[in-house]
Scaffold this active site. Structure first.
Site, short mmCIF file in Angstrom:
data_model
loop_
_atom_site.label_atom_id
_atom_site.label_comp_id
_atom_site.label_asym_id
_atom_site.label_seq_id
_atom_site.Cartn_x
_atom_site.Cartn_y
_atom_site.Cartn_z
N TYR A 33 6.55 -11.58 4.60
CA TYR A 33 5.41 -11.01 3.78
C TYR A 33 4.96 -12.05 2.64
CZ TYR A 33 3.09 -6.76 1.82
OH TYR A 33 2.21 -6.01 1.30
N THR A 53 0.89 -1.10 0.04
CA THR A 53 -0.02 -0.03 0.10
C THR A 53 0.97 1.27 0.00
OG1 THR A 53 -1.69 -1.37 1.22
CG2 THR A 53 -1.78 1.21 1.23
N LYS A 96 2.82 -12.80 7.75
CA LYS A 96 1.48 -12.10 7.34
C LYS A 96 1.10 -13.00 6.05
CE LYS A 96 0.84 -7.50 5.05
NZ LYS A 96 0.40 -7.89 3.61
#
Lengths: 294, 294
Positions: free
Chosen positions: A133, A45, A161
Protein backbone atom coordinates in the site's frame (compact mmCIF):
# COMPACT_ATOMS: atom_id res chain seq x y z
CA UNK A 1 -8.35 -10.71 -6.94
CA UNK A 2 -5.93 -7.87 -7.69
CA UNK A 3 -7.40 -6.86 -11.06
CA UNK A 4 -10.28 -4.63 -12.03
CA UNK A 5 -12.23 -2.55 -9.55
CA UNK A 6 -11.47 -2.80 -5.84
CA UNK A 7 -14.07 -0.89 -3.80
CA UNK A 8 -13.12 0.66 -0.45
CA UNK A 9 -16.12 1.23 1.82
CA UNK A 10 -16.04 3.48 4.88
CA UNK A 11 -16.49 1.64 8.18
CA UNK A 12 -19.57 3.03 9.94
CA UNK A 13 -18.88 3.40 13.66
CA UNK A 14 -20.38 5.24 16.59
CA UNK A 15 -18.55 8.08 18.33
CA UNK A 16 -16.56 5.58 20.44
CA UNK A 17 -15.25 3.77 17.38
CA UNK A 18 -17.59 0.78 17.73
CA UNK A 19 -18.50 -0.73 14.35
CA UNK A 20 -22.18 -0.53 13.37
CA UNK A 21 -22.73 -4.09 12.14
CA UNK A 22 -25.94 -3.58 10.17
CA UNK A 23 -24.69 -0.52 8.33
CA UNK A 24 -21.39 -2.19 7.45
CA UNK A 25 -23.14 -5.32 6.29
CA UNK A 26 -25.46 -3.28 4.06
CA UNK A 27 -22.51 -1.47 2.47
CA UNK A 28 -20.60 -4.65 1.79
CA UNK A 29 -23.63 -6.45 0.41
CA UNK A 30 -24.27 -3.54 -1.93
CA UNK A 31 -20.74 -3.81 -3.32
CA UNK A 32 -21.02 -7.54 -3.89
CA UNK A 33 -24.41 -7.16 -5.58
CA UNK A 34 -23.02 -4.46 -7.87
CA UNK A 35 -20.32 -6.90 -8.96
CA UNK A 36 -17.10 -5.16 -7.99
CA UNK A 37 -13.99 -7.30 -8.50
CA UNK A 38 -12.83 -7.06 -4.89
CA UNK A 39 -13.59 -5.22 -1.68
CA UNK A 40 -10.90 -3.33 0.23
CA UNK A 41 -12.09 -3.38 3.82
CA UNK A 42 -10.30 -1.26 6.43
CA UNK A 43 -8.34 0.81 3.95
CA UNK A 44 -7.66 4.49 4.57
CA UNK A 45 -11.27 5.13 3.55
CA UNK A 46 -12.30 2.47 6.05
CA UNK A 47 -10.53 4.43 8.79
CA UNK A 48 -8.44 1.45 9.89
CA UNK A 49 -5.89 3.69 11.55
CA UNK A 50 -8.54 4.93 14.01
CA UNK A 51 -10.00 1.54 14.98
CA UNK A 52 -9.00 -0.80 17.79
CA UNK A 53 -7.85 -4.34 17.10
CA UNK A 54 -11.10 -5.92 18.38
CA UNK A 55 -13.20 -3.60 16.18
CA UNK A 56 -11.05 -4.33 13.15
CA UNK A 57 -11.54 -8.06 13.75
CA UNK A 58 -15.30 -7.56 14.12
CA UNK A 59 -15.46 -5.60 10.87
CA UNK A 60 -13.76 -8.46 8.99
CA UNK A 61 -16.10 -11.01 10.55
CA UNK A 62 -19.15 -8.98 9.55
CA UNK A 63 -17.89 -8.57 5.97
CA UNK A 64 -16.97 -12.25 5.58
CA UNK A 65 -20.36 -13.36 6.84
CA UNK A 66 -22.17 -10.91 4.57
CA UNK A 67 -20.18 -11.82 1.49
CA UNK A 68 -20.30 -15.58 1.94
CA UNK A 69 -17.61 -15.93 -0.70
CA UNK A 70 -19.25 -13.81 -3.38
CA UNK A 71 -16.44 -11.25 -3.68
CA UNK A 72 -12.75 -11.44 -2.71
CA UNK A 73 -12.09 -9.52 0.49
CA UNK A 74 -8.83 -7.61 0.94
CA UNK A 75 -8.25 -6.34 4.48
CA UNK A 76 -6.02 -3.48 5.63
CA UNK A 77 -3.65 -4.58 8.41
CA UNK A 78 -1.46 -1.50 8.76
CA UNK A 79 -0.22 -0.54 12.22
CA UNK A 80 2.55 1.52 13.71
CA UNK A 81 4.23 -1.50 15.29
CA UNK A 82 5.37 -4.59 13.43
CA UNK A 83 4.01 -6.96 16.08
CA UNK A 84 0.60 -5.27 15.89
CA UNK A 85 0.48 -5.49 12.10
CA UNK A 86 1.41 -9.19 12.32
CA UNK A 87 -1.35 -9.78 14.87
CA UNK A 88 -3.87 -7.96 12.68
CA UNK A 89 -2.81 -10.09 9.70
CA UNK A 90 -3.43 -13.21 11.79
CA UNK A 91 -6.82 -11.90 12.87
CA UNK A 92 -7.85 -11.14 9.29
CA UNK A 93 -6.73 -14.53 8.02
CA UNK A 94 -8.53 -16.35 10.81
CA UNK A 95 -11.71 -14.35 10.13
CA UNK A 96 -11.67 -15.38 6.46
CA UNK A 97 -10.02 -12.54 4.52
CA UNK A 98 -8.70 -13.40 1.04
CA UNK A 99 -5.91 -10.87 0.87
CA UNK A 100 -4.10 -8.28 2.97
CA UNK A 101 -3.27 -4.63 2.37
CA UNK A 102 -0.30 -3.19 4.23
CA UNK A 103 0.68 0.47 4.52
CA UNK A 104 3.93 1.48 6.24
CA UNK A 105 2.34 3.58 8.96
CA UNK A 106 5.06 5.63 10.59
CA UNK A 107 5.86 8.04 13.39
CA UNK A 108 9.64 8.05 13.35
CA UNK A 109 10.24 8.35 9.58
CA UNK A 110 11.21 4.88 8.33
CA UNK A 111 14.15 3.77 6.22
CA UNK A 112 13.78 1.43 3.24
CA UNK A 113 15.40 -1.40 5.21
CA UNK A 114 12.90 -0.93 8.02
CA UNK A 115 9.93 -0.99 5.66
CA UNK A 116 11.35 -4.07 3.95
CA UNK A 117 11.75 -5.91 7.27
CA UNK A 118 8.28 -4.81 8.38
CA UNK A 119 6.67 -6.10 5.18
CA UNK A 120 8.64 -9.35 5.29
CA UNK A 121 7.48 -9.95 8.87
CA UNK A 122 3.81 -9.27 8.13
CA UNK A 123 3.87 -11.23 4.85
CA UNK A 124 5.33 -14.14 6.78
CA UNK A 125 2.58 -14.04 9.40
CA UNK A 126 -0.03 -15.71 7.15
CA UNK A 127 -0.34 -17.47 3.79
CA UNK A 128 -2.51 -14.72 2.32
CA UNK A 129 -1.35 -12.64 -0.66
CA UNK A 130 -0.44 -9.10 0.28
CA UNK A 131 -0.83 -5.71 -1.42
CA UNK A 132 1.91 -3.12 -0.95
CA UNK A 133 0.00 0.00 0.00
CA UNK A 134 2.05 2.89 -1.36
CA UNK A 135 0.20 5.89 0.05
CA UNK A 136 2.60 8.75 0.81
CA UNK A 137 -0.31 11.11 1.54
CA UNK A 138 -1.13 9.32 4.78
CA UNK A 139 2.00 7.33 5.66
CA UNK A 140 4.57 9.93 4.50
CA UNK A 141 6.63 7.06 3.13
CA UNK A 142 7.23 6.79 -0.61
CA UNK A 143 8.28 3.44 -2.03
CA UNK A 144 11.18 3.67 -4.44
CA UNK A 145 11.05 1.39 -7.50
CA UNK A 146 14.03 -0.44 -5.97
CA UNK A 147 12.11 -1.21 -2.80
CA UNK A 148 9.04 -2.42 -4.71
CA UNK A 149 11.26 -4.73 -6.75
CA UNK A 150 12.97 -5.99 -3.61
CA UNK A 151 9.61 -6.67 -1.92
CA UNK A 152 8.24 -8.42 -5.01
CA UNK A 153 10.67 -11.26 -4.34
CA UNK A 154 8.75 -12.18 -1.18
CA UNK A 155 6.32 -14.90 -2.31
CA UNK A 156 3.19 -13.57 -0.51
CA UNK A 157 3.67 -10.06 -1.87
CA UNK A 158 1.49 -10.07 -4.95
CA UNK A 159 0.89 -6.55 -6.10
CA UNK A 160 1.34 -2.84 -5.45
CA UNK A 161 -1.25 -0.12 -5.03
CA UNK A 162 0.39 3.02 -6.38
CA UNK A 163 -0.47 6.69 -5.87
CA UNK A 164 -0.98 8.81 -8.99
CA UNK A 165 2.40 9.49 -10.59
CA UNK A 166 3.82 12.94 -9.96
CA UNK A 167 6.49 13.33 -12.61
CA UNK A 168 5.87 10.52 -15.08
CA UNK A 169 3.05 9.25 -17.28
CA UNK A 170 1.23 6.09 -16.19
CA UNK A 171 2.71 4.28 -19.19
CA UNK A 172 6.27 5.28 -18.39
CA UNK A 173 5.92 4.45 -14.70
CA UNK A 174 4.35 1.04 -15.32
CA UNK A 175 6.77 0.14 -18.10
CA UNK A 176 9.74 0.92 -15.88
CA UNK A 177 8.31 -1.14 -13.02
CA UNK A 178 7.12 -4.08 -15.13
CA UNK A 179 10.53 -4.44 -16.70
CA UNK A 180 11.88 -5.26 -13.23
CA UNK A 181 8.94 -7.04 -11.54
CA UNK A 182 8.06 -10.73 -11.70
CA UNK A 183 5.70 -11.87 -14.46
CA UNK A 184 2.12 -11.43 -13.29
CA UNK A 185 2.89 -8.96 -10.51
CA UNK A 186 -0.12 -6.63 -10.79
CA UNK A 187 0.12 -2.83 -10.64
CA UNK A 188 -2.95 -0.95 -9.47
CA UNK A 189 -3.60 2.72 -8.77
CA UNK A 190 -5.48 4.75 -6.20
CA UNK A 191 -6.37 8.44 -6.58
CA UNK A 192 -9.88 8.33 -7.99
CA UNK A 193 -9.59 11.28 -10.37
CA UNK A 194 -6.70 9.60 -12.18
CA UNK A 195 -8.33 6.18 -12.43
CA UNK A 196 -9.78 6.47 -15.94
CA UNK A 197 -6.37 7.44 -17.29
CA UNK A 198 -4.62 4.76 -15.23
CA UNK A 199 -6.88 1.97 -16.53
CA UNK A 200 -6.77 3.25 -20.11
CA UNK A 201 -2.97 3.18 -19.78
CA UNK A 202 -3.02 -0.47 -18.79
CA UNK A 203 -3.16 -0.46 -15.00
CA UNK A 204 -4.34 -3.79 -13.61
CA UNK A 205 -6.59 -2.37 -10.92
CA UNK A 206 -8.33 0.70 -9.62
CA UNK A 207 -8.31 0.83 -5.82
CA UNK A 208 -11.28 3.12 -5.53
CA UNK A 209 -12.60 5.27 -2.72
CA UNK A 210 -15.74 6.33 -4.55
CA UNK A 211 -16.65 2.75 -5.49
CA UNK A 212 -17.16 2.10 -1.78
CA UNK A 213 -20.41 4.05 -2.02
CA UNK A 214 -21.07 4.30 -5.80
CA UNK A 215 -20.07 0.87 -7.07
CA UNK A 216 -22.29 0.82 -10.18
CA UNK A 217 -20.96 4.13 -11.50
CA UNK A 218 -17.34 3.20 -10.74
CA UNK A 219 -17.83 -0.17 -12.40
CA UNK A 220 -19.21 1.42 -15.57
CA UNK A 221 -16.11 3.59 -15.79
CA UNK A 222 -13.83 0.62 -15.06
CA UNK A 223 -15.40 -1.62 -17.69
CA UNK A 224 -15.30 1.09 -20.36
CA UNK A 225 -11.64 1.78 -19.65
CA UNK A 226 -10.77 -1.94 -19.51
CA UNK A 227 -12.42 -2.33 -22.93
CA UNK A 228 -10.26 0.48 -24.25
CA UNK A 229 -13.26 2.74 -24.90
CA UNK A 230 -11.54 6.01 -24.07
CA UNK A 231 -14.45 8.21 -25.17
CA UNK A 232 -16.92 6.42 -22.91
CA UNK A 233 -14.44 6.27 -20.00
CA UNK A 234 -13.80 9.99 -20.27
CA UNK A 235 -17.53 10.72 -20.53
CA UNK A 236 -18.20 8.70 -17.37
CA UNK A 237 -15.23 10.24 -15.60
CA UNK A 238 -16.53 13.71 -16.41
CA UNK A 239 -19.73 12.95 -14.51
CA UNK A 240 -17.54 12.38 -11.44
CA UNK A 241 -15.78 15.75 -11.83
CA UNK A 242 -17.78 17.68 -9.19
CA UNK A 243 -17.02 14.87 -6.74
CA UNK A 244 -13.32 14.86 -7.61
CA UNK A 245 -13.30 18.61 -6.91
CA UNK A 246 -14.79 17.97 -3.47
CA UNK A 247 -12.33 15.08 -2.83
CA UNK A 248 -9.40 17.36 -3.63
CA UNK A 249 -10.74 20.23 -1.52
CA UNK A 250 -11.79 18.35 1.63
CA UNK A 251 -10.12 14.95 1.33
CA UNK A 252 -12.08 11.95 0.13
CA UNK A 253 -12.22 10.43 3.64
CA UNK A 254 -14.33 13.33 4.91
CA UNK A 255 -16.48 13.66 1.80
CA UNK A 256 -17.44 9.97 1.86
CA UNK A 257 -19.18 10.46 5.24
CA UNK A 258 -21.27 13.26 3.76
CA UNK A 259 -22.03 11.14 0.68
CA UNK A 260 -23.15 8.21 2.83
CA UNK A 261 -25.53 10.46 4.77
CA UNK A 262 -26.88 12.11 1.61
CA UNK A 263 -27.48 8.68 0.08
CA UNK A 264 -28.99 7.53 3.38
CA UNK A 265 -26.59 4.58 3.46
CA UNK A 266 -25.37 5.33 6.99
CA UNK A 267 -25.16 8.29 9.30
CA UNK A 268 -21.90 8.62 11.19
CA UNK A 269 -19.12 11.14 11.71
CA UNK A 270 -15.46 10.56 10.93
CA UNK A 271 -13.18 9.78 13.86
CA UNK A 272 -12.10 12.89 15.76
CA UNK A 273 -9.79 14.78 15.32
CA UNK A 274 -11.06 14.43 11.74
CA UNK A 275 -14.14 16.61 11.36
CA UNK A 276 -17.09 16.41 8.96
CA UNK A 277 -17.01 18.73 5.96
CA UNK A 278 -18.67 22.10 6.63
CA UNK A 279 -22.46 22.26 6.32
CA UNK A 280 -22.12 24.87 3.57
CA UNK A 281 -20.51 22.23 1.34
CA UNK A 282 -23.34 19.71 1.70
CA UNK A 283 -25.41 21.11 -1.21
CA UNK A 284 -22.40 20.59 -3.47
CA UNK A 285 -22.22 16.95 -2.34
CA UNK A 286 -25.92 16.52 -3.11
CA UNK A 287 -25.48 18.14 -6.52
CA UNK A 288 -22.44 15.99 -7.33
CA UNK A 289 -24.39 12.85 -6.46
CA UNK A 290 -27.42 14.06 -8.43
CA UNK A 291 -25.23 14.30 -11.52
CA UNK A 292 -24.21 10.66 -11.09
CA UNK A 293 -27.67 9.11 -10.98
CA UNK A 294 -28.48 7.12 -14.08
CA UNK B 1 8.69 24.71 34.00
CA UNK B 2 8.89 25.70 30.31
CA UNK B 3 12.23 27.53 30.48
CA UNK B 4 15.80 26.31 30.28
CA UNK B 5 16.74 22.73 29.53
CA UNK B 6 14.05 20.09 29.12
CA UNK B 7 15.59 16.62 28.87
CA UNK B 8 13.83 13.88 26.88
CA UNK B 9 14.87 10.38 27.96
CA UNK B 10 14.22 7.25 25.90
CA UNK B 11 11.77 4.81 27.52
CA UNK B 12 13.57 1.48 27.97
CA UNK B 13 11.20 -1.38 27.09
CA UNK B 14 11.46 -5.04 26.26
CA UNK B 15 10.63 -6.38 22.79
CA UNK B 16 6.90 -6.47 23.63
CA UNK B 17 6.83 -2.80 24.57
CA UNK B 18 6.77 -3.41 28.34
CA UNK B 19 8.54 -0.64 30.26
CA UNK B 20 11.66 -1.67 32.21
CA UNK B 21 10.99 0.08 35.54
CA UNK B 22 14.51 -0.01 37.00
CA UNK B 23 16.15 1.27 33.85
CA UNK B 24 13.62 4.08 33.44
CA UNK B 25 13.92 5.06 37.09
CA UNK B 26 17.72 5.19 36.80
CA UNK B 27 17.51 7.46 33.74
CA UNK B 28 15.04 9.85 35.33
CA UNK B 29 16.97 10.00 38.59
CA UNK B 30 20.14 10.82 36.66
CA UNK B 31 18.41 13.77 34.99
CA UNK B 32 17.08 15.14 38.28
CA UNK B 33 20.49 14.78 39.92
CA UNK B 34 22.16 16.61 37.04
CA UNK B 35 19.75 19.51 37.60
CA UNK B 36 17.88 19.78 34.30
CA UNK B 37 15.03 22.31 34.38
CA UNK B 38 12.37 19.82 33.36
CA UNK B 39 11.99 16.28 32.09
CA UNK B 40 10.03 15.47 28.92
CA UNK B 41 8.80 11.94 29.45
CA UNK B 42 7.19 10.06 26.55
CA UNK B 43 8.24 12.50 23.88
CA UNK B 44 9.22 11.30 20.41
CA UNK B 45 12.54 10.23 21.95
CA UNK B 46 10.54 8.37 24.60
CA UNK B 47 8.77 6.44 21.84
CA UNK B 48 5.31 7.35 23.11
CA UNK B 49 3.75 6.60 19.75
CA UNK B 50 4.77 2.94 20.08
CA UNK B 51 3.57 2.35 23.64
CA UNK B 52 0.19 1.16 24.88
CA UNK B 53 -1.91 3.27 27.19
CA UNK B 54 -1.20 1.06 30.27
CA UNK B 55 2.56 1.21 29.63
CA UNK B 56 2.45 4.97 29.19
CA UNK B 57 0.64 5.26 32.52
CA UNK B 58 3.20 2.99 34.17
CA UNK B 59 6.07 5.07 32.79
CA UNK B 60 4.59 8.23 34.32
CA UNK B 61 4.05 6.52 37.66
CA UNK B 62 7.64 5.30 37.71
CA UNK B 63 8.99 8.76 36.87
CA UNK B 64 6.80 10.56 39.42
CA UNK B 65 7.85 8.16 42.16
CA UNK B 66 11.52 8.49 41.25
CA UNK B 67 11.46 12.27 41.08
CA UNK B 68 9.46 12.86 44.25
CA UNK B 69 8.93 16.46 43.14
CA UNK B 70 12.59 17.29 42.47
CA UNK B 71 12.09 18.21 38.77
CA UNK B 72 8.97 19.26 36.84
CA UNK B 73 7.68 16.39 34.71
CA UNK B 74 6.15 17.08 31.28
CA UNK B 75 4.41 14.07 29.72
CA UNK B 76 3.65 13.42 26.05
CA UNK B 77 -0.01 12.56 25.52
CA UNK B 78 -0.21 12.49 21.72
CA UNK B 79 -2.50 9.94 20.07
CA UNK B 80 -4.20 9.51 16.72
CA UNK B 81 -7.67 9.86 18.21
CA UNK B 82 -8.91 12.80 20.25
CA UNK B 83 -10.62 10.61 22.83
CA UNK B 84 -7.40 8.64 23.34
CA UNK B 85 -5.31 11.78 23.79
CA UNK B 86 -7.85 13.06 26.33
CA UNK B 87 -7.71 9.78 28.22
CA UNK B 88 -3.90 9.86 28.22
CA UNK B 89 -3.99 13.43 29.55
CA UNK B 90 -6.25 12.26 32.38
CA UNK B 91 -3.93 9.35 33.12
CA UNK B 92 -0.87 11.61 33.24
CA UNK B 93 -2.57 14.14 35.49
CA UNK B 94 -3.78 11.45 37.86
CA UNK B 95 -0.30 9.92 38.00
CA UNK B 96 1.22 13.26 39.02
CA UNK B 97 2.58 14.89 35.86
CA UNK B 98 3.21 18.65 36.03
CA UNK B 99 2.63 19.47 32.38
CA UNK B 100 1.51 17.87 29.12
CA UNK B 101 3.05 17.78 25.67
CA UNK B 102 0.74 17.27 22.71
CA UNK B 103 1.68 16.51 19.12
CA UNK B 104 -0.98 16.38 16.38
CA UNK B 105 -0.40 12.77 15.39
CA UNK B 106 -2.15 12.18 12.08
CA UNK B 107 -3.07 9.57 9.50
CA UNK B 108 -5.58 11.45 7.37
CA UNK B 109 -3.74 14.79 7.00
CA UNK B 110 -5.38 17.25 9.41
CA UNK B 111 -6.71 20.75 8.79
CA UNK B 112 -5.97 23.69 11.09
CA UNK B 113 -9.54 23.62 12.43
CA UNK B 114 -9.18 19.94 13.28
CA UNK B 115 -5.91 20.47 15.11
CA UNK B 116 -7.40 23.42 16.98
CA UNK B 117 -10.42 21.38 18.11
CA UNK B 118 -8.15 18.47 19.06
CA UNK B 119 -5.92 20.69 21.21
CA UNK B 120 -8.88 22.45 22.80
CA UNK B 121 -10.40 19.08 23.76
CA UNK B 122 -7.18 17.72 25.26
CA UNK B 123 -6.34 21.01 27.03
CA UNK B 124 -9.82 20.91 28.54
CA UNK B 125 -9.37 17.37 29.84
CA UNK B 126 -7.15 18.43 32.79
CA UNK B 127 -5.93 21.56 34.59
CA UNK B 128 -2.31 20.96 33.59
CA UNK B 129 -0.44 23.41 31.38
CA UNK B 130 0.15 22.10 27.90
CA UNK B 131 3.01 22.40 25.39
CA UNK B 132 2.14 22.63 21.69
CA UNK B 133 4.43 20.05 20.11
CA UNK B 134 5.21 21.39 16.64
CA UNK B 135 7.13 18.48 15.12
CA UNK B 136 6.47 18.23 11.37
CA UNK B 137 9.16 15.56 10.97
CA UNK B 138 7.05 12.97 12.76
CA UNK B 139 3.49 14.29 12.62
CA UNK B 140 3.65 15.79 9.10
CA UNK B 141 1.65 18.72 10.41
CA UNK B 142 3.19 22.20 10.49
CA UNK B 143 1.67 24.81 12.77
CA UNK B 144 1.17 28.15 11.08
CA UNK B 145 1.83 31.27 13.19
CA UNK B 146 -1.92 31.95 12.96
CA UNK B 147 -2.76 28.61 14.52
CA UNK B 148 -0.21 29.02 17.33
CA UNK B 149 -1.69 32.43 18.12
CA UNK B 150 -5.21 31.00 18.05
CA UNK B 151 -4.20 28.17 20.38
CA UNK B 152 -2.41 30.53 22.77
CA UNK B 153 -5.80 31.96 23.73
CA UNK B 154 -6.72 28.66 25.40
CA UNK B 155 -5.77 29.15 29.08
CA UNK B 156 -4.05 25.77 29.62
CA UNK B 157 -1.89 26.16 26.50
CA UNK B 158 1.30 27.64 27.90
CA UNK B 159 4.06 27.34 25.35
CA UNK B 160 5.18 26.01 21.99
CA UNK B 161 8.01 23.64 21.16
CA UNK B 162 9.18 24.70 17.71
CA UNK B 163 11.26 22.84 15.11
CA UNK B 164 14.38 24.59 13.80
CA UNK B 165 13.33 27.38 11.43
CA UNK B 166 13.70 26.59 7.75
CA UNK B 167 13.57 29.98 6.08
CA UNK B 168 13.98 32.49 8.88
CA UNK B 169 16.48 33.30 11.62
CA UNK B 170 15.59 32.40 15.20
CA UNK B 171 15.38 36.11 16.03
CA UNK B 172 13.00 36.89 13.18
CA UNK B 173 10.78 33.88 13.87
CA UNK B 174 10.54 34.59 17.61
CA UNK B 175 10.01 38.33 17.15
CA UNK B 176 7.15 37.71 14.74
CA UNK B 177 5.53 35.22 17.10
CA UNK B 178 6.08 37.20 20.30
CA UNK B 179 4.47 40.26 18.78
CA UNK B 180 1.24 38.25 18.53
CA UNK B 181 1.42 35.92 21.55
CA UNK B 182 0.30 36.65 25.13
CA UNK B 183 2.87 38.11 27.50
CA UNK B 184 4.85 35.25 29.09
CA UNK B 185 3.98 32.64 26.47
CA UNK B 186 7.30 30.78 26.21
CA UNK B 187 8.88 29.71 22.92
CA UNK B 188 11.23 26.73 23.01
CA UNK B 189 13.06 24.81 20.30
CA UNK B 190 13.88 21.22 19.53
CA UNK B 191 16.47 20.09 16.98
CA UNK B 192 19.57 19.59 19.10
CA UNK B 193 22.13 20.87 16.62
CA UNK B 194 20.40 24.25 16.50
CA UNK B 195 19.96 24.62 20.26
CA UNK B 196 23.04 26.73 21.00
CA UNK B 197 21.97 29.25 18.39
CA UNK B 198 18.33 29.14 19.52
CA UNK B 199 19.23 29.87 23.14
CA UNK B 200 21.77 32.55 22.20
CA UNK B 201 18.99 34.14 20.14
CA UNK B 202 16.71 34.29 23.14
CA UNK B 203 14.67 31.08 23.01
CA UNK B 204 13.08 30.28 26.35
CA UNK B 205 13.79 26.56 26.30
CA UNK B 206 15.74 23.79 24.66
CA UNK B 207 13.66 20.61 24.33
CA UNK B 208 16.61 18.31 24.07
CA UNK B 209 17.00 14.74 22.89
CA UNK B 210 20.64 14.44 23.84
CA UNK B 211 20.03 15.76 27.37
CA UNK B 212 17.99 12.62 28.00
CA UNK B 213 21.27 10.70 28.21
CA UNK B 214 23.94 13.43 28.56
CA UNK B 215 22.31 15.92 30.92
CA UNK B 216 25.51 17.43 32.35
CA UNK B 217 26.95 18.24 28.95
CA UNK B 218 23.65 19.65 27.66
CA UNK B 219 23.25 21.72 30.82
CA UNK B 220 26.72 23.22 30.42
CA UNK B 221 25.81 24.33 26.91
CA UNK B 222 22.44 25.66 28.07
CA UNK B 223 23.86 27.68 30.93
CA UNK B 224 26.60 29.19 28.75
CA UNK B 225 24.06 30.22 26.12
CA UNK B 226 21.60 31.55 28.69
CA UNK B 227 24.42 33.67 30.11
CA UNK B 228 25.08 35.06 26.65
CA UNK B 229 28.54 33.51 26.49
CA UNK B 230 28.53 32.76 22.75
CA UNK B 231 32.16 31.66 22.61
CA UNK B 232 31.68 29.07 25.35
CA UNK B 233 28.32 27.89 23.95
CA UNK B 234 29.87 27.40 20.53
CA UNK B 235 32.86 25.61 22.01
CA UNK B 236 30.59 23.21 23.91
CA UNK B 237 28.34 22.77 20.87
CA UNK B 238 31.36 21.84 18.78
CA UNK B 239 32.08 18.93 21.09
CA UNK B 240 28.64 17.60 20.19
CA UNK B 241 29.29 17.84 16.45
CA UNK B 242 30.12 14.17 15.81
CA UNK B 243 26.88 13.28 17.61
CA UNK B 244 24.86 15.80 15.57
CA UNK B 245 26.27 14.20 12.43
CA UNK B 246 25.05 10.79 13.62
CA UNK B 247 21.64 12.25 14.62
CA UNK B 248 21.22 13.71 11.14
CA UNK B 249 22.34 10.52 9.40
CA UNK B 250 20.39 7.92 11.38
CA UNK B 251 17.76 9.91 13.27
CA UNK B 252 18.30 10.79 16.92
CA UNK B 253 15.70 8.24 18.06
CA UNK B 254 17.81 5.35 16.77
CA UNK B 255 21.16 6.81 17.85
CA UNK B 256 19.98 7.30 21.44
CA UNK B 257 19.51 3.52 21.85
CA UNK B 258 23.10 2.96 20.75
CA UNK B 259 24.30 5.72 23.09
CA UNK B 260 22.44 4.20 26.04
CA UNK B 261 24.03 0.82 25.41
CA UNK B 262 27.50 2.32 24.95
CA UNK B 263 27.11 4.24 28.21
CA UNK B 264 25.72 1.08 29.84
CA UNK B 265 22.64 3.01 30.94
CA UNK B 266 20.21 0.47 29.46
CA UNK B 267 20.21 -2.16 26.77
CA UNK B 268 17.12 -2.24 24.58
CA UNK B 269 16.19 -2.02 20.91
CA UNK B 270 13.89 0.56 19.39
CA UNK B 271 10.33 -0.54 18.63
CA UNK B 272 10.08 -2.43 15.35
CA UNK B 273 9.68 -1.48 12.52
CA UNK B 274 12.35 0.97 13.71
CA UNK B 275 15.72 -0.82 13.63
CA UNK B 276 18.93 -0.20 15.56
CA UNK B 277 21.67 1.69 13.75
CA UNK B 278 24.06 -0.60 11.85
CA UNK B 279 26.86 -2.22 13.84
CA UNK B 280 29.43 -0.50 11.61
CA UNK B 281 28.29 2.85 13.03
CA UNK B 282 28.79 1.87 16.67
CA UNK B 283 32.48 2.88 16.81
CA UNK B 284 31.45 6.37 15.67
CA UNK B 285 28.94 6.53 18.54
CA UNK B 286 31.64 5.49 21.00
CA UNK B 287 34.04 8.08 19.58
CA UNK B 288 31.40 10.81 19.72
CA UNK B 289 30.70 10.01 23.37
CA UNK B 290 34.43 9.85 24.14
CA UNK B 291 34.79 13.40 22.88
CA UNK B 292 32.11 14.54 25.31
CA UNK B 293 33.64 13.18 28.52
CA UNK B 294 34.91 15.90 30.78
Amino acid sequence: MFRGLSAFPPTPTDADGIVQPDALSRLVDRLATAGVDSIGLLGSTGGYAYLSRPERRRAVEIAVKTLAGRTPLIVGVGALRTDEAMALAGDAAKAGANGLLLAPVSYTPLTEDEVFAHFAAVAGATDLPLVIYNNPGTTKFTFSPDLIVRLSAIPQIATVKMPLPVDASFEAEMAALRARLPQGFAIGYSGDWGAAEALLSGADAWYSVVAGLLPAQALALTRAAQAGDAAEAHRLNQAFDPLWTLFKQFGSFRVMYAMAATLDLFHAAPHRPVLPIPDEALPRVAAALEGLQD
